[in-house]
Design an enzyme around this catalytic site. Sequence first.
Site, PDB file in Angstrom:
ATOM      1  N   GLY A  12       0.839  -1.203   0.000  1.00 43.59           N
ATOM      2  CA  GLY A  12       0.000   0.000   0.000  1.00 43.59           C
ATOM      3  C   GLY A  12       0.870   1.248   0.000  1.00 43.59           C
ATOM      4  O   GLY A  12       0.503   2.282   0.556  1.00 43.59           O
ATOM      5  N   ASP A  62      -1.993  -7.601  -5.477  1.00 44.26           N
ATOM      6  CA  ASP A  62      -3.136  -7.621  -4.558  1.00 44.26           C
ATOM      7  C   ASP A  62      -2.703  -8.486  -3.377  1.00 44.26           C
ATOM      8  O   ASP A  62      -2.536  -9.699  -3.528  1.00 44.26           O
ATOM      9  CB  ASP A  62      -4.351  -8.229  -5.272  1.00 44.26           C
ATOM     10  N   VAL A  63      -2.514  -7.867  -2.220  1.00 47.72           N
ATOM     11  CA  VAL A  63      -1.932  -8.619  -1.095  1.00 47.72           C
ATOM     12  C   VAL A  63      -2.823  -9.776  -0.628  1.00 47.72           C
ATOM     13  O   VAL A  63      -2.341 -10.695   0.032  1.00 47.72           O
ATOM     14  CB  VAL A  63      -1.590  -7.698   0.114  1.00 47.72           C
ATOM     15  N   SER A 141      -4.469  -0.355  14.127  1.00 53.55           N
ATOM     16  CA  SER A 141      -5.261   0.872  14.283  1.00 53.55           C
ATOM     17  C   SER A 141      -5.741   0.982  15.723  1.00 53.55           C
ATOM     18  O   SER A 141      -5.956  -0.031  16.401  1.00 53.55           O
ATOM     19  CB  SER A 141      -6.483   0.831  13.363  1.00 53.55           C
ATOM     20  N   TYR A 154     -13.514  -3.844  10.206  1.00 58.74           N
ATOM     21  CA  TYR A 154     -12.191  -3.198  10.247  1.00 58.74           C
ATOM     22  C   TYR A 154     -11.534  -3.381  11.625  1.00 58.74           C
ATOM     23  O   TYR A 154     -10.358  -3.754  11.730  1.00 58.74           O
ATOM     24  CB  TYR A 154     -12.367  -1.714   9.919  1.00 58.74           C
ATOM     25  N   ALA A 156     -12.135  -5.676  13.852  1.00 52.29           N
ATOM     26  CA  ALA A 156     -11.787  -7.093  14.055  1.00 52.29           C
ATOM     27  C   ALA A 156     -10.515  -7.436  13.266  1.00 52.29           C
ATOM     28  O   ALA A 156      -9.649  -8.166  13.759  1.00 52.29           O
ATOM     29  CB  ALA A 156     -12.941  -7.992  13.620  1.00 52.29           C
ATOM     30  N   LYS A 158      -8.054  -5.447  12.513  1.00 59.01           N
ATOM     31  CA  LYS A 158      -6.879  -4.821  13.130  1.00 59.01           C
ATOM     32  C   LYS A 158      -6.550  -5.474  14.478  1.00 59.01           C
ATOM     33  O   LYS A 158      -5.379  -5.602  14.848  1.00 59.01           O
ATOM     34  CB  LYS A 158      -7.107  -3.314  13.283  1.00 59.01           C
ATOM     35  N   ILE A 187      -5.653   9.980  11.730  1.00 61.93           N
ATOM     36  CA  ILE A 187      -4.556  10.638  11.012  1.00 61.93           C
ATOM     37  C   ILE A 187      -5.152  11.545   9.941  1.00 61.93           C
ATOM     38  O   ILE A 187      -6.130  11.185   9.277  1.00 61.93           O
ATOM     39  CB  ILE A 187      -3.624   9.567  10.370  1.00 61.93           C
TER      40      ILE A 187
HETATM   41  P1  NAD Z   1      -4.983   4.889   1.919  1.00 60.24           P
HETATM   42  O1  NAD Z   1      -6.316   4.370   1.483  1.00 60.24           O
HETATM   43  O2  NAD Z   1      -4.635   6.315   1.638  1.00 60.24           O
HETATM   44  O3  NAD Z   1      -3.822   3.968   1.288  1.00 60.24           O
HETATM   45  C1  NAD Z   1      -3.916   2.558   1.269  1.00 60.24           C
HETATM   46  C2  NAD Z   1      -3.118   2.018   0.089  1.00 60.24           C
HETATM   47  O4  NAD Z   1      -3.294   0.595   0.069  1.00 60.24           O
HETATM   48  C3  NAD Z   1      -3.619   2.549  -1.276  1.00 60.24           C
HETATM   49  O5  NAD Z   1      -2.518   2.991  -2.054  1.00 60.24           O
HETATM   50  C4  NAD Z   1      -4.302   1.335  -1.889  1.00 60.24           C
HETATM   51  O6  NAD Z   1      -4.255   1.316  -3.318  1.00 60.24           O
HETATM   52  C5  NAD Z   1      -3.525   0.189  -1.276  1.00 60.24           C
HETATM   53  N1  NAD Z   1      -4.280  -1.076  -1.291  1.00 60.24           N
HETATM   54  C6  NAD Z   1      -5.599  -1.246  -1.001  1.00 60.24           C
HETATM   55  N2  NAD Z   1      -5.933  -2.527  -1.166  1.00 60.24           N
HETATM   56  C7  NAD Z   1      -4.816  -3.194  -1.559  1.00 60.24           C
HETATM   57  C8  NAD Z   1      -4.542  -4.545  -1.884  1.00 60.24           C
HETATM   58  N3  NAD Z   1      -5.499  -5.494  -1.866  1.00 60.24           N
HETATM   59  N4  NAD Z   1      -3.286  -4.879  -2.237  1.00 60.24           N
HETATM   60  C9  NAD Z   1      -2.301  -3.930  -2.298  1.00 60.24           C
HETATM   61  N5  NAD Z   1      -2.514  -2.630  -2.005  1.00 60.24           N
HETATM   62  C10 NAD Z   1      -3.755  -2.266  -1.641  1.00 60.24           C
HETATM   63  O7  NAD Z   1      -4.887   4.567   3.471  1.00 60.24           O
HETATM   64  P2  NAD Z   1      -4.015   5.275   4.648  1.00 60.24           P
HETATM   65  O8  NAD Z   1      -4.911   6.224   5.346  1.00 60.24           O
HETATM   66  O9  NAD Z   1      -2.702   5.720   4.142  1.00 60.24           O
HETATM   67  O10 NAD Z   1      -3.830   4.008   5.624  1.00 60.24           O
HETATM   68  C11 NAD Z   1      -2.704   3.134   5.553  1.00 60.24           C
HETATM   69  C12 NAD Z   1      -2.822   2.101   6.663  1.00 60.24           C
HETATM   70  O11 NAD Z   1      -2.952   2.756   7.918  1.00 60.24           O
HETATM   71  C13 NAD Z   1      -4.051   1.189   6.530  1.00 60.24           C
HETATM   72  O12 NAD Z   1      -3.709  -0.118   6.936  1.00 60.24           O
HETATM   73  C14 NAD Z   1      -5.031   1.797   7.495  1.00 60.24           C
HETATM   74  O13 NAD Z   1      -5.960   0.848   7.966  1.00 60.24           O
HETATM   75  C15 NAD Z   1      -4.100   2.274   8.597  1.00 60.24           C
HETATM   76  N6  NAD Z   1      -4.648   3.353   9.429  1.00 60.24           N
HETATM   77  C16 NAD Z   1      -5.015   4.561   8.880  1.00 60.24           C
HETATM   78  C17 NAD Z   1      -5.548   5.560   9.718  1.00 60.24           C
HETATM   79  C18 NAD Z   1      -5.966   6.900   9.173  1.00 60.24           C
HETATM   80  O14 NAD Z   1      -6.524   7.705   9.944  1.00 60.24           O
HETATM   81  N7  NAD Z   1      -5.729   7.208   7.903  1.00 60.24           N
HETATM   82  C19 NAD Z   1      -5.681   5.302  11.082  1.00 60.24           C
HETATM   83  C20 NAD Z   1      -5.298   4.070  11.596  1.00 60.24           C
HETATM   84  C21 NAD Z   1      -4.765   3.095  10.764  1.00 60.24           C
END
Ligand code: NAD
Length: 246
Positions: A12, A62-63, A141, A154, A156, A158, A187
């Site tokens: 990601g 795709d992970v 998270s 979500y 569950a 995390k 964030i």
């Molecule tokens: P984002 O949606 O901006 O980025 C996620 C990235 O993952 C994207 O580039 C997307 O294309 C990629 N992705 C999605 N599905 C995929 C798959 N199947 N295979 C490969 N890549 C894939 O999200 P973000 O806000 O940068 O969040 C990043 C991580 O941090 C996530 O795990 C999210 O759950 C976690 N997180 C975010 C927040 C927040 O407030 N933004 C808070 C807590 C945790």
Amino acid sequence: MVLKDKVALITGGGQGIGKDIALRFAREGADVAVVDINLEAAEECAAEVKALGRKAIALKVDVSNSSEVDAMVKQVTEELGALDILVNNAGITRDKLLLRMEDADWDAVMSVNLKGSFNCLRAAVKVMSKARYGRIINIASIVGLMGNAGQANYSASKAGLIGLTKTTAREFASRGVTCNAVAPGFIDTAMTQAMPEKAQEALTAQIPLKRLGTSKDVSDGVLFLASDASSYITGHVLSINGGMYM
Ligand code: NAD
């Protein structure tokens, strides 16, 4: 440069927090494999890593697909020569109140956030245990720790990722591989910016440090866990949430 000549793989990594981590690692001397389901975004990030003078490759993966993930780890080790650091960052949301949540919402989030992290971890740890060195950081998270209405799937996924982190830490400590999780709070990303101003204010009021977090706040913590400064820390969950949940 705390990651000089290390090889890192970030899932990601095309945007948001993952991209911030990729560029941060590159500035600290790491070569980076940027993996994303969105190839164009991964390529843009890889180009920025190269502009910082480090090697980079962009891969469309795709992970949730274990054969794609196995091929990914093979390609990264062949092209970049090693795999020292894995950041399981790819994640999605499909928010709905529990009674309205459909099987497809549950399955999609579980298969990317939890199974996807397992797939990457299982493939990477084989290489790391052979090398007797590895740093794995799983992006969990705050809601995996405290729950959140509308996020049964979500939260569950995390919480499951935290269990996976602790088991991996126990199984691979003797091989020189540490595994930790980071649990970000709210964030300031596209996701939170889309919330109405009133909702953002209500959220900020619940945070003792009185602001949303930034991607840099998260990548600071991830960098620490990826570096040798954290070599005696494994199975830990690092909260980066401004004190919102203690
Ligand atoms: P984002 O949606 O901006 O980025 C996620 C990235 O993952 C994207 O580039 C997307 O294309 C990629 N992705 C999605 N599905 C995929 C798959 N199947 N295979 C490969 N890549 C894939 O999200 P973000 O806000 O940068 O969040 C990043 C991580 O941090 C996530 O795990 C999210 O759950 C976690 N997180 C975010 C927040 C927040 O407030 N933004 C808070 C807590 C945790």
